[in-house]
Design a protein around this motif. Structure first.
Motif, PDB file in Angstrom:
ATOM      1  N   GLY A   1      -0.779  16.264   8.380  1.00 31.53           N
ATOM      2  CA  GLY A   1      -1.983  15.624   9.179  1.00 31.53           C
ATOM      3  C   GLY A   1      -2.072  14.085   9.163  1.00 31.53           C
ATOM      4  N   GLN A   2      -3.465  13.694   9.264  1.00 32.33           N
ATOM      5  CA  GLN A   2      -3.630  12.171   9.066  1.00 32.33           C
ATOM      6  C   GLN A   2      -4.080  11.943   7.623  1.00 32.33           C
ATOM      7  OE1 GLN A   2      -6.347   9.738  11.718  1.00 32.33           O
ATOM      8  NE2 GLN A   2      -7.542   9.636  10.002  1.00 32.33           N
ATOM      9  N   ARG A   3      -3.116  11.006   6.932  1.00 26.30           N
ATOM     10  CA  ARG A   3      -3.418  10.403   5.599  1.00 26.30           C
ATOM     11  C   ARG A   3      -4.455   9.329   5.545  1.00 26.30           C
ATOM     12  NH1 ARG A   3      -1.253  15.105   3.654  1.00 26.30           N
ATOM     13  NH2 ARG A   3      -1.484  13.886   1.441  1.00 26.30           N
ATOM     14  N   SER A   4      -5.187   9.371   4.587  1.00 29.70           N
ATOM     15  CA  SER A   4      -6.310   8.118   4.578  1.00 29.70           C
ATOM     16  C   SER A   4      -5.758   6.794   4.003  1.00 29.70           C
ATOM     17  CB  SER A   4      -7.523   8.773   3.792  1.00 29.70           C
ATOM     18  OG  SER A   4      -7.050   9.201   2.410  1.00 29.70           O
ATOM     19  N   SER A   5      -4.441   6.936   3.453  1.00 29.75           N
ATOM     20  CA  SER A   5      -3.782   5.790   2.971  1.00 29.75           C
ATOM     21  C   SER A   5      -2.518   5.834   3.186  1.00 29.75           C
ATOM     22  CB  SER A   5      -4.268   5.695   1.530  1.00 29.75           C
ATOM     23  OG  SER A   5      -3.467   4.319   1.010  1.00 29.75           O
ATOM     24  N   PHE A   6      -1.743   4.606   3.523  1.00 27.79           N
ATOM     25  CA  PHE A   6      -0.341   4.684   3.475  1.00 27.79           C
ATOM     26  C   PHE A   6       0.286   5.072   2.248  1.00 27.79           C
ATOM     27  CE2 PHE A   6       0.207   0.846   6.574  1.00 27.79           C
ATOM     28  CZ  PHE A   6      -0.371   1.405   7.500  1.00 27.79           C
TER      29      PHE A   6
ATOM     30  N   ILE B   1      10.164   8.012   5.916  1.00 29.24           N
ATOM     31  CA  ILE B   1      10.202   7.007   7.178  1.00 29.24           C
ATOM     32  C   ILE B   1       8.830   6.821   7.374  1.00 29.24           C
ATOM     33  CG2 ILE B   1      11.009   6.927   9.369  1.00 29.24           C
ATOM     34  CD1 ILE B   1      13.036   8.751   9.082  1.00 29.24           C
ATOM     35  N   SER B   2       8.797   5.410   7.297  1.00 30.45           N
ATOM     36  CA  SER B   2       7.439   4.702   7.491  1.00 30.45           C
ATOM     37  C   SER B   2       7.358   3.575   8.396  1.00 30.45           C
ATOM     38  CB  SER B   2       6.705   4.542   6.174  1.00 30.45           C
ATOM     39  OG  SER B   2       7.104   3.803   5.535  1.00 30.45           O
ATOM     40  N   ALA B   3       6.415   2.795   8.420  1.00 36.04           N
ATOM     41  CA  ALA B   3       6.365   1.378   9.032  1.00 36.04           C
ATOM     42  C   ALA B   3       5.235   0.913   8.199  1.00 36.04           C
ATOM     43  CB  ALA B   3       5.867   1.360  10.480  1.00 36.04           C
ATOM     44  N   ASP B   4       5.009  -0.386   8.553  1.00 39.66           N
ATOM     45  CA  ASP B   4       4.059  -1.248   7.741  1.00 39.66           C
ATOM     46  C   ASP B   4       2.908  -1.866   8.676  1.00 39.66           C
ATOM     47  OD1 ASP B   4       5.714  -2.755   9.344  1.00 39.66           O
ATOM     48  OD2 ASP B   4       5.999  -4.365   7.940  1.00 39.66           O
TER      49      ASP B   4
ATOM     50  N   ARG C   1      -3.205  -3.395  14.721  1.00 33.19           N
ATOM     51  CA  ARG C   1      -3.682  -2.702  13.645  1.00 33.19           C
ATOM     52  C   ARG C   1      -3.512  -1.179  14.057  1.00 33.19           C
ATOM     53  NH1 ARG C   1      -5.693  -2.744   8.137  1.00 33.19           N
ATOM     54  NH2 ARG C   1      -7.411  -1.083   8.105  1.00 33.19           N
ATOM     55  N   GLU C   2      -2.709  -0.724  13.528  1.00 35.01           N
ATOM     56  CA  GLU C   2      -2.233   0.983  13.896  1.00 35.01           C
ATOM     57  C   GLU C   2      -1.945   1.775  12.993  1.00 35.01           C
ATOM     58  OE1 GLU C   2       0.541   1.293  17.441  1.00 35.01           O
ATOM     59  OE2 GLU C   2       0.592  -1.070  17.379  1.00 35.01           O
ATOM     60  N   CYS C   3      -2.163   3.114  13.531  1.00 38.69           N
ATOM     61  CA  CYS C   3      -1.490   4.151  12.240  1.00 38.69           C
ATOM     62  C   CYS C   3      -0.041   4.013  12.338  1.00 38.69           C
ATOM     63  CB  CYS C   3      -1.960   5.413  12.872  1.00 38.69           C
ATOM     64  SG  CYS C   3      -3.682   5.808  13.222  1.00 38.69           S
ATOM     65  N   ILE C   4       0.652   4.475  11.238  1.00 35.74           N
ATOM     66  CA  ILE C   4       2.043   4.499  10.847  1.00 35.74           C
ATOM     67  C   ILE C   4       2.627   5.751  10.777  1.00 35.74           C
ATOM     68  CG2 ILE C   4       1.882   2.274   9.995  1.00 35.74           C
ATOM     69  CD1 ILE C   4       2.629   3.492   7.323  1.00 35.74           C
TER      70      ILE C   4
ATOM     71  N   GLU D   1       0.806  -1.173  -0.029  1.00 33.18           N
ATOM     72  CA  GLU D   1      -0.049   0.116  -0.017  1.00 33.18           C
ATOM     73  C   GLU D   1       0.906   0.983  -0.021  1.00 33.18           C
ATOM     74  OE1 GLU D   1      -3.478   2.185   2.768  1.00 33.18           O
ATOM     75  OE2 GLU D   1      -3.626   0.045   2.339  1.00 33.18           O
ATOM     76  N   THR D   2       1.733   1.357   0.784  1.00 30.20           N
ATOM     77  CA  THR D   2       2.906   2.352   0.974  1.00 30.20           C
ATOM     78  C   THR D   2       3.370   2.556  -0.665  1.00 30.20           C
ATOM     79  OG1 THR D   2       3.517   1.868   2.953  1.00 30.20           O
ATOM     80  CG2 THR D   2       4.796   3.364   1.851  1.00 30.20           C
ATOM     81  N   ALA D   3       3.580   1.521  -1.465  1.00 30.26           N
ATOM     82  CA  ALA D   3       4.201   1.596  -2.837  1.00 30.26           C
ATOM     83  C   ALA D   3       3.173   1.895  -3.722  1.00 30.26           C
ATOM     84  CB  ALA D   3       5.101   0.377  -3.216  1.00 30.26           C
TER      85      ALA D   3
END
Length: 402
Positions: free
Chosen positions: A371-376, A336-339, A353-356, A99-101
């Motif tokens: 802010g809060q992004r609606s998708s990785f 910098i992110s997580a999965d 199940r968490e925000c990253i 999803e990040t990609a």
């Protein structure tokens, strides 16, 4: 042209996602609970000056609603900073990375939900017959470190590999690296990958170990993941199609089933992974993406519920961040992110199940809250935009005006 360096802090969640209750994870908070445990212990508060500079605890405070213990007075970040919510169903390593990609799964991976007798008998029978095995051990939900201590001696005496799973979409096979054979273990995992085609299981994982009943058993660095390929082209494929290269460090190539990867660098342990990233940065020319997964946060500390080990690993990586920041060239972008999360204070040993984190920094890029992004996928779209690529199928770049 530009370069991107993408660091995945595997499992560093920033607090329960809006739908965490659907997964039994309401209240999970990997970063916050680690910080709270440190602040309450003799070791003292979590010390992350360089991650704070980039906005990590600030992003946690925004996601969680309040600052973590020890981070009540924070400076303004020097990066683009925020947090992202996963759209895909699940809390898996592949889905989080994909999803990040830019590829959002519309259907969740399959899981083997039964704690005991987890796998269908016909699946295990086929694995035994086609793999020439005397049988299997385990067939349950288990922690990988616990199950090899419990069944390692029987594995050595019987020659039967240990098969187990968890709440995640995995089929794991553990076997003694010398007595069973490493290459044989890999072949059995490749066979399992084919047999699982109808089950939509995200990963088959080879878990080699060494040792004996007297001294105990320990896993080795020769883990190998056999993931399903992403269902659509990712950021990696887009960069390759545009004449660029993707340099995958650590287990990144396995997570993407080697799709879109130009060069692979295997390294084990966070220091070695960090060194490999610095070397790749020194050597890589423009229009390159360097992607590194720091797996020990998840594998060594999160799943084993080692709160202070996780904290020490975070502080150790933070101490090395200036080396990477100083190595950034004009035109570089650091993401910098997580999965997913893997709260080491949470019951069980599974992901949460968490925000990253969604942190982006580069020379001359500026700083602001995103802010809060609606998708990785917003993180991947930002990387794509920086690399001058056509828009990915999902996500909105941080670099666009709000």
């Amino acid at each position: 042209m530009s370069r991107v360096i993408w660091l995945v802090l595997d499992s560093l969640g920033l607090g329960a996602a809006p739908d965490a209750a659907d997964y039994g994870d309401a209240g999970a908070d990997t970063f916050g609970h680690i910080a709270a445990a440190c602040a309450a212990a003799a070791r003292g508060p979590l010390r992350l000056p360089h991650f704070t500079r980039l906005g990590l605890p600030q992003a946690h405070a925004a996601a969680h609603g309040r600052a973590a213990a020890g981070f009540e007075n924070m400076p303004a970040p020097e990066a683009l900073w925020g947090h992202a919510v996963e759209r895909a169903r699940g809390k898996d390593t592949p889905s989080g990375h994909w999803e990040t990609a830019g590829v959002v799964l519309t259907e969740p991976f399959g899981v083997f939900g039964q704690a005991e007798d987890s796998f269908p008998s016909e699946l295990l029978q086929a694995l035994v017959e086609q793999g020439g095995l005397p049988g299997v051990l385990g067939n349950c939900h288990a922690s990988g470190t616990e199950i090899i201590q419990r069944l390692g001696a029987e594995h050595l005496s019987s020659g039967r590999p240990i098969v187990y799973t968890s709440a995640d979409s995995v089929f794991q096979i553990a076997a003694h690296e010398e007595a069973f054979g490493l290459e044989r273990l890999y072949r059995v995992c490749e066979l399992a990958r084919g047999l699982l085609a109808d089950y939509n299981i995200g990963r088959v994982i080879a878990r080699p170990f060494t040792g004996n009943a007297d001294a105990g058993f320990s896993r080795t660095v020769n883990r190998r993941d056999y993931a399903l390929p992403p269902p659509a082209p990712t950021l990696f494929d887009a960069l390759q199609a545009d004449g660029g290269e993707v340099i995958a460090i650590g287990k990144i190539d396995d997570i993407f089933a080697h799709c879109g990867v130009s060069r692979v660098i295997h390294a084990y342990g966070h220091d070695a992974l960090f060194d490999a990233t610095l070397t790749a940065m020194a050597q890589a020319s423009n229009h390159r993406l360097i992607a590194t997964n720091f797996v020990d946060f998840d594998m060594v500390y999160g799943h084993r519920r080692d709160v202070f080990g996780y904290a020490a690993a975070l502080e150790a990586l933070d101490a090395r961040l200036p080396e990477l920041l100083h190595a950034l060239r004009p035109g570089d972008l650091l993401a910098i992110s997580a999965d997913h999360g893997c709260d080491p204070t949470w019951p069980g040993s599974d992901h949460t199940r968490e925000c990253i984190p969604a942190l982006v920094h580069g020379p001359g890029l500026g700083a602001r809250a995103v802010g809060q992004r609606s998708s990785f996928a917003d993180i991947g779209q930002t990387m794509a935009a920086h690399l001058g690529l056509p828009p990915l199928a999902a996500g909105r770049s941080f670099l666009l005006p709000d």
